[in-house]
Design a protein around this motif. Structure first.
Motif, PDB file in Angstrom:
ATOM      1  N   MET A   1      36.400  42.038  31.601  1.00  0.00           N
ATOM      2  CA  MET A   1      36.859  43.568  32.179  1.00  0.00           C
ATOM      3  C   MET A   1      38.041  43.640  30.639  1.00  0.00           C
ATOM      4  O   MET A   1      38.289  42.922  30.075  1.00  0.00           O
ATOM      5  CB  MET A   1      38.058  43.058  32.949  1.00  0.00           C
ATOM      6  CG  MET A   1      38.648  44.511  33.212  1.00  0.00           C
ATOM      7  SD  MET A   1      40.214  44.207  34.662  1.00  0.00           S
ATOM      8  CE  MET A   1      39.090  43.487  36.262  1.00  0.00           C
ATOM      9  N   LYS A   2      37.632  44.973  30.240  1.00  0.00           N
ATOM     10  CA  LYS A   2      38.453  45.658  29.255  1.00  0.00           C
ATOM     11  C   LYS A   2      39.894  46.058  29.569  1.00  0.00           C
ATOM     12  O   LYS A   2      39.915  46.636  30.766  1.00  0.00           O
ATOM     13  CB  LYS A   2      37.761  46.717  28.508  1.00  0.00           C
ATOM     14  CG  LYS A   2      38.393  47.054  27.143  1.00  0.00           C
ATOM     15  CD  LYS A   2      37.755  48.339  26.484  1.00  0.00           C
ATOM     16  CE  LYS A   2      38.490  48.687  25.602  1.00  0.00           C
ATOM     17  NZ  LYS A   2      39.903  49.222  25.678  1.00  0.00           N
ATOM     18  N   THR A   3      40.990  45.509  28.873  1.00  0.00           N
ATOM     19  CA  THR A   3      42.224  45.866  29.101  1.00  0.00           C
ATOM     20  C   THR A   3      42.690  47.062  28.472  1.00  0.00           C
ATOM     21  O   THR A   3      42.759  46.800  27.190  1.00  0.00           O
ATOM     22  CB  THR A   3      43.083  44.598  29.202  1.00  0.00           C
ATOM     23  OG1 THR A   3      42.535  43.662  30.154  1.00  0.00           O
ATOM     24  CG2 THR A   3      44.729  44.928  29.590  1.00  0.00           C
ATOM     25  N   GLY A  23      42.701  49.408  44.764  1.00  0.00           N
ATOM     26  CA  GLY A  23      42.759  48.061  45.145  1.00  0.00           C
ATOM     27  C   GLY A  23      42.896  47.203  43.795  1.00  0.00           C
ATOM     28  O   GLY A  23      42.862  46.002  44.074  1.00  0.00           O
ATOM     29  N   GLU A  24      43.062  48.015  42.693  1.00  0.00           N
ATOM     30  CA  GLU A  24      43.112  47.016  41.342  1.00  0.00           C
ATOM     31  C   GLU A  24      44.816  46.750  41.156  1.00  0.00           C
ATOM     32  O   GLU A  24      45.746  47.373  41.903  1.00  0.00           O
ATOM     33  CB  GLU A  24      42.684  47.956  40.211  1.00  0.00           C
ATOM     34  CG  GLU A  24      41.363  48.664  40.609  1.00  0.00           C
ATOM     35  CD  GLU A  24      40.112  47.327  39.643  1.00  0.00           C
ATOM     36  OE1 GLU A  24      40.771  46.423  39.291  1.00  0.00           O
ATOM     37  OE2 GLU A  24      38.992  47.623  40.054  1.00  0.00           O
ATOM     38  N   ALA A  25      44.794  45.897  40.085  1.00  0.00           N
ATOM     39  CA  ALA A  25      46.156  45.404  39.758  1.00  0.00           C
ATOM     40  C   ALA A  25      46.432  45.964  38.470  1.00  0.00           C
ATOM     41  O   ALA A  25      45.651  46.096  37.432  1.00  0.00           O
ATOM     42  CB  ALA A  25      46.473  44.085  39.776  1.00  0.00           C
ATOM     43  N   LYS A 160      45.180  39.880  29.172  1.00  0.00           N
ATOM     44  CA  LYS A 160      43.843  40.522  28.492  1.00  0.00           C
ATOM     45  C   LYS A 160      42.752  40.030  29.135  1.00  0.00           C
ATOM     46  O   LYS A 160      42.591  38.784  29.644  1.00  0.00           O
ATOM     47  CB  LYS A 160      43.942  40.111  27.034  1.00  0.00           C
ATOM     48  CG  LYS A 160      42.901  40.533  26.369  1.00  0.00           C
ATOM     49  CD  LYS A 160      43.040  39.880  24.790  1.00  0.00           C
ATOM     50  CE  LYS A 160      41.872  40.779  24.122  1.00  0.00           C
ATOM     51  NZ  LYS A 160      40.983  39.976  23.155  1.00  0.00           N
ATOM     52  N   GLY A 161      41.955  40.935  29.758  1.00  0.00           N
ATOM     53  CA  GLY A 161      40.577  40.692  30.352  1.00  0.00           C
ATOM     54  C   GLY A 161      40.825  40.399  31.878  1.00  0.00           C
ATOM     55  O   GLY A 161      39.947  40.110  32.499  1.00  0.00           O
ATOM     56  N   ARG A 162      42.005  40.377  32.319  1.00  0.00           N
ATOM     57  CA  ARG A 162      42.354  40.119  33.680  1.00  0.00           C
ATOM     58  C   ARG A 162      42.771  41.392  34.682  1.00  0.00           C
ATOM     59  O   ARG A 162      42.630  41.273  35.751  1.00  0.00           O
ATOM     60  CB  ARG A 162      43.526  39.167  33.711  1.00  0.00           C
ATOM     61  CG  ARG A 162      43.376  37.804  33.282  1.00  0.00           C
ATOM     62  CD  ARG A 162      44.545  36.943  33.130  1.00  0.00           C
ATOM     63  NE  ARG A 162      44.103  35.481  32.945  1.00  0.00           N
ATOM     64  CZ  ARG A 162      43.982  34.551  33.645  1.00  0.00           C
ATOM     65  NH1 ARG A 162      44.093  34.707  34.955  1.00  0.00           N
ATOM     66  NH2 ARG A 162      43.446  33.352  33.107  1.00  0.00           N
ATOM     67  N   ILE A 163      43.044  42.469  33.902  1.00  0.00           N
ATOM     68  CA  ILE A 163      43.601  43.782  34.373  1.00  0.00           C
ATOM     69  C   ILE A 163      42.906  44.674  33.854  1.00  0.00           C
ATOM     70  O   ILE A 163      42.834  44.396  32.483  1.00  0.00           O
ATOM     71  CB  ILE A 163      45.104  43.717  34.847  1.00  0.00           C
ATOM     72  CG1 ILE A 163      45.767  43.572  33.551  1.00  0.00           C
ATOM     73  CG2 ILE A 163      45.350  42.550  35.856  1.00  0.00           C
ATOM     74  CD1 ILE A 163      47.265  44.023  33.714  1.00  0.00           C
ATOM     75  N   PRO A 164      42.748  46.059  34.537  1.00  0.00           N
ATOM     76  CA  PRO A 164      42.090  46.965  33.722  1.00  0.00           C
ATOM     77  C   PRO A 164      43.192  47.826  32.754  1.00  0.00           C
ATOM     78  O   PRO A 164      42.953  48.637  31.796  1.00  0.00           O
ATOM     79  CB  PRO A 164      41.614  47.819  34.604  1.00  0.00           C
ATOM     80  CG  PRO A 164      42.458  47.649  36.097  1.00  0.00           C
ATOM     81  CD  PRO A 164      42.671  46.228  35.902  1.00  0.00           C
TER      82      PRO A 164
END
Ligand code: TXA
Ligand code: MG
Length: 345
Positions: A1-3, A23-25, A160-164
């Motif tokens: 995922m790109k942050t 429903g994202e963080a 980084k990579g864990r949330i949008p």
């Protein structure tokens, strides 16, 4: 995922609210530390927070509201003391633990009958909650066990990579997490010290106890009143030692410890009040705030702990602060970073 990191603005808040509704963080600034938010009434959305942080599920979250009236549906009742404290300190760095209503998912409160609520002082944080139309469950936006992030860059390091999306609102004003106060367990009791001090609380409701876990490690058989306090929080990779006493004696002890570590081929650093830096002449030392301002020490603490990690320090020797007023919160975090490794001289 790109942050993505976007400066916080009306537009980026619209984007963040859209993600949160799906429903994202999303990470957002508050006056204390950056929060990692998700829809606090949707257990599946909240699971994302635990996954992104690597957080144990027995550690409950705080629900963030944009105004007092939004607390009503979340709790069984709002005691008089809670009303007084909300009027005195909201919006601001005070979290209140109250009896939860059933709409609060069990994952938010880690199965407890209570829920923690707070209305942040940061206006962007409140606008984000208001635009979502639901409370945001939000722990600090760090990987579990790392120092809480007080800048968007620190959030990026961990998420980084864990949330949008990370909303960048600059450096946090307070720099330490909110005061957690329970009103469900006898007299008002501070479970985690923060920017609203026990003295300030006592002025409004007559008294404020401080949980025993504030300045010491819980024994093996003791129950943590605030589950978060049982974890070895705020830990940098270096071994931290906190040294307390009068300034000259502390400096002498720290110089000796530093020189010993250096002689052993290690990579030590000193954390001292700016005014005291000359006492450590020639040794690697970072200013941790200024002697006249405990707020500046608290505000710089987490960034400085991240800095010593980035420098690859193996040992950190830090001057203690007096655990009074906001100093109680600073010492609480310092001692946790040190795994309660404290020397009194
Ligand atoms: O300043 C803050 O409070 C930040 C920002 C983002 O608002 N948030 C934060 O969240 O520090 P977190 O999850 O890192 O810390 C929440 C603390 C933990 O110590 C947790 O155990 C305690 O609040 N807590 C939450 N719900 C509780 C409850 N029902 N009873 C007792 N303690 C609770
Ligand atoms: Mg935290």
């Amino acid at each position: 995922m790109k942050t993505e990191i976007l400066p916080v603005s009306e537009n980026s808040i619209i984007k963040a609210a859209g993600l949160l509704r799906n429903g994202e963080a999303v990470a957002f600034p508050t006056e204390t530390v950056y929060g990692l938010g998700a829809n606090g009434l949707d257990g599946t959305a909240v699971e994302r927070i635990f996954t992104a942080k690597g957080r144990p599920q027995d550690n409950p979250l705080i629900l963030h509201v944009s105004r007092q009236s939004e607390v009503t549906p979340l709790v069984k009742s709002i005691p008089e003391d809670a009303k007084r404290l909300m009027n005195a300190f909201w919006p601001g760095p005070l979290t209140l633990v109250l009896e939860a209503e059933d709409v609060v998912p069990l994952i938010v409160r880690a199965g407890l009958p209570t829920v923690a609520v707070r209305c942040p002082e940061n206006e962007w944080a409140r606008r984000l909650v208001a635009r979502c139309g639901f409370p945001l469950a939000a722990p600090s936006a760090n990987l579990s066990g790392r120092p809480s992030p007080t800048t968007a860059t620190a959030v990026y390091e961990d998420m980084k990579g864990r949330i949008p999306l990370i909303l960048d609102g600059g450096a946090c004003r307070v720099g330490l997490e909110s005061t957690v106060l329970t009103l469900c367990d006898g007299p008002p009791k501070v479970l985690r010290p923060g920017g609203v001090t026990p003295e300030m609380i006592a002025q409004v409701v007559g008294r404020a106890e401080v949980d025993g876990s504030a300045l010491r490690e819980l024994g093996a058989n003791e129950r943590a009143a605030s589950p978060g306090m049982k974890y070895r929080h705020y830990a940098p990779k270096a071994a931290v030692t906190v040294v307390g006493g009068n300034t000259e004696a502390v400096a002498e002890k720290i110089r000796a410890l530093y020189d010993e570590a250096k002689a052993a081929g290690r990579n030590p650093a000193v954390l001292a009040r700016a005014e005291n830096l000359p006492l450590y002449g020639g040794r690697d030392a970072h200013a941790l705030g200024a002697a006249g301002s405990i707020e500046s020490v608290g505000g710089a603490l987490f960034e400085t702990l991240r800095l010593v990690d980035a420098e690859g320090r193996t040992d950190v020797f830090a001057e203690a602060v007096e655990p009074k007023g906001f100093g109680l919160a600073v010492m609480n975090r310092l001692l946790r970073a040190a795994g309660f490794n404290y020397i009194q001289v």
